[in-house]
Write an enzyme that holds these catalytic residues in place. Structure first.
Site, PDB file in Angstrom:
ATOM      1  N   LYS A  15      23.683 -10.863  77.779  1.00  0.00           N
ATOM      2  CA  LYS A  15      22.991 -10.420  78.990  1.00  0.00           C
ATOM      3  C   LYS A  15      21.811 -11.323  79.378  1.00  0.00           C
ATOM      4  CE  LYS A  15      24.147  -5.569  79.323  1.00  0.00           C
ATOM      5  NZ  LYS A  15      23.615  -4.242  79.558  1.00  0.00           N
ATOM      6  N   HIS A  22      55.574 -20.866  65.985  1.00  0.00           N
ATOM      7  CA  HIS A  22      54.367 -20.041  65.822  1.00  0.00           C
ATOM      8  C   HIS A  22      53.396 -20.755  64.905  1.00  0.00           C
ATOM      9  CE1 HIS A  22      57.412 -17.204  67.116  1.00  0.00           C
ATOM     10  NE2 HIS A  22      56.435 -16.405  67.509  1.00  0.00           N
ATOM     11  N   ASP A  42      22.672  -1.895  86.206  1.00  0.00           N
ATOM     12  CA  ASP A  42      22.244  -0.726  85.414  1.00  0.00           C
ATOM     13  C   ASP A  42      21.038  -0.045  86.059  1.00  0.00           C
ATOM     14  OD1 ASP A  42      24.085  -0.932  83.405  1.00  0.00           O
ATOM     15  OD2 ASP A  42      22.817  -2.161  82.110  1.00  0.00           O
ATOM     16  N   LYS A 101      59.326 -21.048  73.446  1.00  0.00           N
ATOM     17  CA  LYS A 101      58.268 -20.059  73.163  1.00  0.00           C
ATOM     18  C   LYS A 101      57.280 -20.680  72.184  1.00  0.00           C
ATOM     19  CE  LYS A 101      57.470 -15.436  71.304  1.00  0.00           C
ATOM     20  NZ  LYS A 101      57.888 -14.550  70.220  1.00  0.00           N
ATOM     21  N   GLY A 112      25.237  10.559  81.035  1.00  0.00           N
ATOM     22  CA  GLY A 112      25.337   9.097  81.045  1.00  0.00           C
ATOM     23  C   GLY A 112      26.555   8.600  81.800  1.00  0.00           C
TER      24      GLY A 112
HETATM   25  P1  NAP Z   1      19.093  -0.870  72.022  1.00  0.00           P
HETATM   26  O1  NAP Z   1      18.430  -1.944  72.792  1.00  0.00           O
HETATM   27  O2  NAP Z   1      19.765  -1.204  70.744  1.00  0.00           O
HETATM   28  O3  NAP Z   1      18.033   0.297  71.739  1.00  0.00           O
HETATM   29  C1  NAP Z   1      18.387   1.397  70.949  1.00  0.00           C
HETATM   30  C2  NAP Z   1      17.273   2.444  71.042  1.00  0.00           C
HETATM   31  O4  NAP Z   1      17.733   3.611  70.352  1.00  0.00           O
HETATM   32  C3  NAP Z   1      15.987   1.993  70.372  1.00  0.00           C
HETATM   33  O5  NAP Z   1      14.916   2.512  71.097  1.00  0.00           O
HETATM   34  C4  NAP Z   1      16.101   2.631  68.983  1.00  0.00           C
HETATM   35  O6  NAP Z   1      14.857   2.875  68.368  1.00  0.00           O
HETATM   36  C5  NAP Z   1      16.733   3.952  69.355  1.00  0.00           C
HETATM   37  N1  NAP Z   1      17.395   4.583  68.220  1.00  0.00           N
HETATM   38  C6  NAP Z   1      18.545   4.189  67.609  1.00  0.00           C
HETATM   39  N2  NAP Z   1      18.824   5.040  66.602  1.00  0.00           N
HETATM   40  C7  NAP Z   1      17.839   5.990  66.577  1.00  0.00           C
HETATM   41  C8  NAP Z   1      17.586   7.136  65.780  1.00  0.00           C
HETATM   42  N3  NAP Z   1      18.425   7.484  64.809  1.00  0.00           N
HETATM   43  N4  NAP Z   1      16.504   7.876  66.059  1.00  0.00           N
HETATM   44  C9  NAP Z   1      15.661   7.536  67.059  1.00  0.00           C
HETATM   45  N5  NAP Z   1      15.850   6.461  67.850  1.00  0.00           N
HETATM   46  C10 NAP Z   1      16.927   5.696  67.613  1.00  0.00           C
HETATM   47  O7  NAP Z   1      20.231  -0.151  72.902  1.00  0.00           O
HETATM   48  P2  NAP Z   1      20.283   0.004  74.494  1.00  0.00           P
HETATM   49  O8  NAP Z   1      21.093  -1.097  75.064  1.00  0.00           O
HETATM   50  O9  NAP Z   1      18.920   0.276  75.022  1.00  0.00           O
HETATM   51  O10 NAP Z   1      21.171   1.327  74.627  1.00  0.00           O
HETATM   52  C11 NAP Z   1      20.652   2.604  74.253  1.00  0.00           C
HETATM   53  C12 NAP Z   1      21.675   3.676  74.596  1.00  0.00           C
HETATM   54  O11 NAP Z   1      21.881   3.706  75.997  1.00  0.00           O
HETATM   55  C13 NAP Z   1      23.068   3.397  74.030  1.00  0.00           C
HETATM   56  O12 NAP Z   1      23.202   3.988  72.761  1.00  0.00           O
HETATM   57  C14 NAP Z   1      24.025   3.978  75.029  1.00  0.00           C
HETATM   58  O13 NAP Z   1      24.490   5.249  74.613  1.00  0.00           O
HETATM   59  C15 NAP Z   1      23.184   4.137  76.267  1.00  0.00           C
HETATM   60  N6  NAP Z   1      23.735   3.310  77.357  1.00  0.00           N
HETATM   61  C16 NAP Z   1      24.181   3.952  78.446  1.00  0.00           C
HETATM   62  C17 NAP Z   1      24.687   3.235  79.499  1.00  0.00           C
HETATM   63  C18 NAP Z   1      25.227   3.969  80.691  1.00  0.00           C
HETATM   64  O14 NAP Z   1      25.663   3.303  81.637  1.00  0.00           O
HETATM   65  N7  NAP Z   1      25.204   5.280  80.694  1.00  0.00           N
HETATM   66  C19 NAP Z   1      24.711   1.844  79.466  1.00  0.00           C
HETATM   67  C20 NAP Z   1      24.225   1.210  78.333  1.00  0.00           C
HETATM   68  C21 NAP Z   1      23.728   1.962  77.285  1.00  0.00           C
HETATM   69  P3  NAP Z   1      14.184   1.794  67.392  1.00  0.00           P
HETATM   70  O15 NAP Z   1      13.462   0.835  68.270  1.00  0.00           O
HETATM   71  O16 NAP Z   1      13.316   2.606  66.534  1.00  0.00           O
HETATM   72  O17 NAP Z   1      15.318   1.155  66.630  1.00  0.00           O
END
Ligand code: NAP
Length: 498
Positions: free
Chosen positions: A282, A111, A319, A136, A458
């Site tokens: 991504k 190991h 997505d 192993k 979601g």
């Molecule tokens: P991201 O690029 O990090 O964006 C996050 C967003 O949330 C930004 O607009 C941010 O605002 C806002 N935010 C975070 N905390 C906040 C708060 N306390 N109050 C108000 N706004 C807030 O993330 P993303 O990839 O777009 O993902 C966003 C969400 O989508 C995830 O949290 C996840 O739950 C959901 N999602 C769902 C799927 C699905 O297949 N269902 C897939 C991926 C993601 P600011 O610009 O002000 O920071």
């Protein structure tokens, strides 16, 4: 075969876990004698054993817990052989002090908890000099390449070799070592009982990755990202492969930032046919392939890579369609006369990656989109890019909407008592779509339901993006209901079974 390690301080617990594992279908158990707080009683541990065993007793140098002296350790190992245990694990440092006897098979082990050395083949050759039935070799993976090198060694060895890497970066080698010739891999009693870094539970190894069904023909897929430990993609894709009776396995592949192109090259040796892609890869994933479709380029992020029959790699983004189709289903189920998005007034909360993909789709479908984001500058920038409206975060309650979409992280576990939109702003005709899927019933969804609004969770988007990936990987329609059931059960097992 999966060998399940038991490390407990009390004999009673070892015997109880051994019995429980046998009842759960375990075929081979490793008894870690070094964990016991008293000198091991072989009579109690193996006298009436319900399965074959590997007896192991490690000292501190090999990250074991043996608290008695070295001579006592060698004596107990010799006694285990005399008692006729099926396998004995002997480190290379003591192997020559313990002679072969009876039918007990000798596992000669080495190991390295720090790294996977460059001269793996030399270490292996040295292990072969100590009269092994099985060699192993277990090392720490510090990059994805280490796990590939280890599997190459296993495949090329003429002596039966158990070889895999520890740590999160080594997880793929733990799952795939059997495909390349390892007689068995190791797992733990449960996920809380990790005896070595990166060890998977018996349940995951057996029922999620279906280790015993993996063979040289098994096709490999996986999700690349960092972090990756909490990704639900392995659960969904492996269940879908199982449901469709496909000889395929889907792995969590942690790939640190900046390592994507090199890792994809390394993974060619594994013959991987498709990847899901998540943060932080991504964007970079789009340029790591032969073809990237137009919509993915416009979104600026790929979440899927797959290899076509002609060997060419393609990047796409599932997505986008998943979100739009979820909205269309919501409109139909909500009683709308049509699922046409043209002319619909949409208020979109958030301006991150998900908002960008969904916003682009909605604008192209002819919807009138208004973006509102906590950080106003980001809303302004995205609105300019997409050619739509934006409003201040404070004004979001005043915007009329046929469809309200939450693309922020607000409401997500563990802050489940938060909502990005006040209940009294909701109109009962508004379709409310929350992209947050954990929990499924966010506060926003709960309040919308109370208000009488049609809703889409979601989960619908998440399973649809996975289903579209499955179709890229297999050219077969995904079992959508199975995916929905699997995800719901995983997110809220209690309420789901009620
Ligand atoms: P991201 O690029 O990090 O964006 C996050 C967003 O949330 C930004 O607009 C941010 O605002 C806002 N935010 C975070 N905390 C906040 C708060 N306390 N109050 C108000 N706004 C807030 O993330 P993303 O990839 O777009 O993902 C966003 C969400 O989508 C995830 O949290 C996840 O739950 C959901 N999602 C769902 C799927 C699905 O297949 N269902 C897939 C991926 C993601 P600011 O610009 O002000 O920071």
């Amino acid at each position: 075969m999966i060998c399940v390690s038991i490390g407990r301080t009390r004999h009673k617990m070892v015997v109880a876990e051994h019995q429980a594992l046998a009842e759960r279908g375990a075929e081979l158990i490793e008894l870690r004698l070094d964990w016991l707080s008293k000198i091991p009683s072989l009579e109690r541990l193996i006298g009436d054993r319900p399965t074959p065993v590997v007896v192991t007793c490690r000292n501190h140098k090999d990250k074991g817990r043996w608290r008695f002296d070295e001579e006592q350790r060698l004596t107990i190992l010799r006694a285990a052989i005399v008692a006729g245990v099926e396998y004995i694990d002997l480190e290379d440092t003591i192997a020559d002090k313990i002679p072969r006897y009876g039918d007990t098979q000798r596992i000669i082990s080495h190991h390295n908890f720090d790294e996977t050395p460059e001269h793996l083949a030399d270490i292996h050759a040295d292990l072969c000099r100590h009269d092994p039935d099985i060699v192993k070799l277990v090392t720490m993976a510090n990059c994805p390449h280490d796990a590939v090198r280890m599997l190459q060694l296993v495949e090329s060895s003429s002596v039966l070799t158990i070889g895999f890497c520890m740590g999160e970066l080594g997880v793929p080698s733990r799952i795939l070592c059997g495909k390349y010739g390892s007689p068995f891999t190791y797992a733990t009693f449960s996920s809380e009982r990790e005896l070595a870094p990166g060890q998977l539970s018996f349940d995951d190894m057996k029922n999620l990755y279906r280790y015993d069904e993996i063979n040289s023909e098994t096709e490999v897929y996986g999700v690349i990202g960092d972090p990756i430990a909490h990704s639900m993609s392995p659960l969904l894709h492996n269940r879908a492969f199982q449901k469709e009776k496909m000889n395929r396995v889907y792995l969590p592949l942690r790939v640190p930032k900046g390592n994507l192109a090199g890792t994809l090259k390394d993974y060619r040796w594994l013959g991987i046919k498709g990847y899901s892609v998540t943060i932080p890869h991504k964007k970079e994933a789009m340029s790591a392939v032969d073809h990237c479709d137009e919509i993915t380029q416009d979104i600026g992020a790929a979440n899927t890579l797959f290899r076509e029959a002609d060997g060419q790699w393609h990047a796409t983004n599932t997505d986008f369609d998943a979100a739009l189709n979820s909205i269309r289903v919501g409109l139909k189920e909500g009683g709308a006369s049509s699922d046409n998005l043209e002319g619909k007034q949409v208020l979109m909360l958030g301006a991150g990656g998900v908002a960008r993909a969904i916003g682009l789709g909605l604008v192209r479908a002819g919807a009138a989109v208004t973006i509102s984001n906590r950080t106003h500058k980001r809303a302004q920038e995205l609105a300019i890019e997409l050619g739509c409206q934006q409003t201040q975060w404070e004004n979001r309650g005043a915007v009329y909407a046929d469809i309200l979409i939450n693309c922020t992280a607000v409401g997500m576990h563990p802050l489940v008592d938060n909502t990005p939109y006040e209940q009294n702003w909701l109109r009962e005709s508004t379709l409310v779509f929350d992209t947050v899927y954990n929990p499924e019933n966010t506060l926003l969804i709960k309040q919308a339901k109370l208000r009488g609004c049609p809703t889409v969770s979601g989960i619908e988007m998440f399973i649809r993006q996975a289903a579209a990936q499955f179709e890229c990987f297999t050219n077969t329609t995904a079992p959508l209901d199975k995916l929905r059931e699997t995800l719901r059960h995983h997110i809220s097992p209690v309420s789901y079974s009620d």
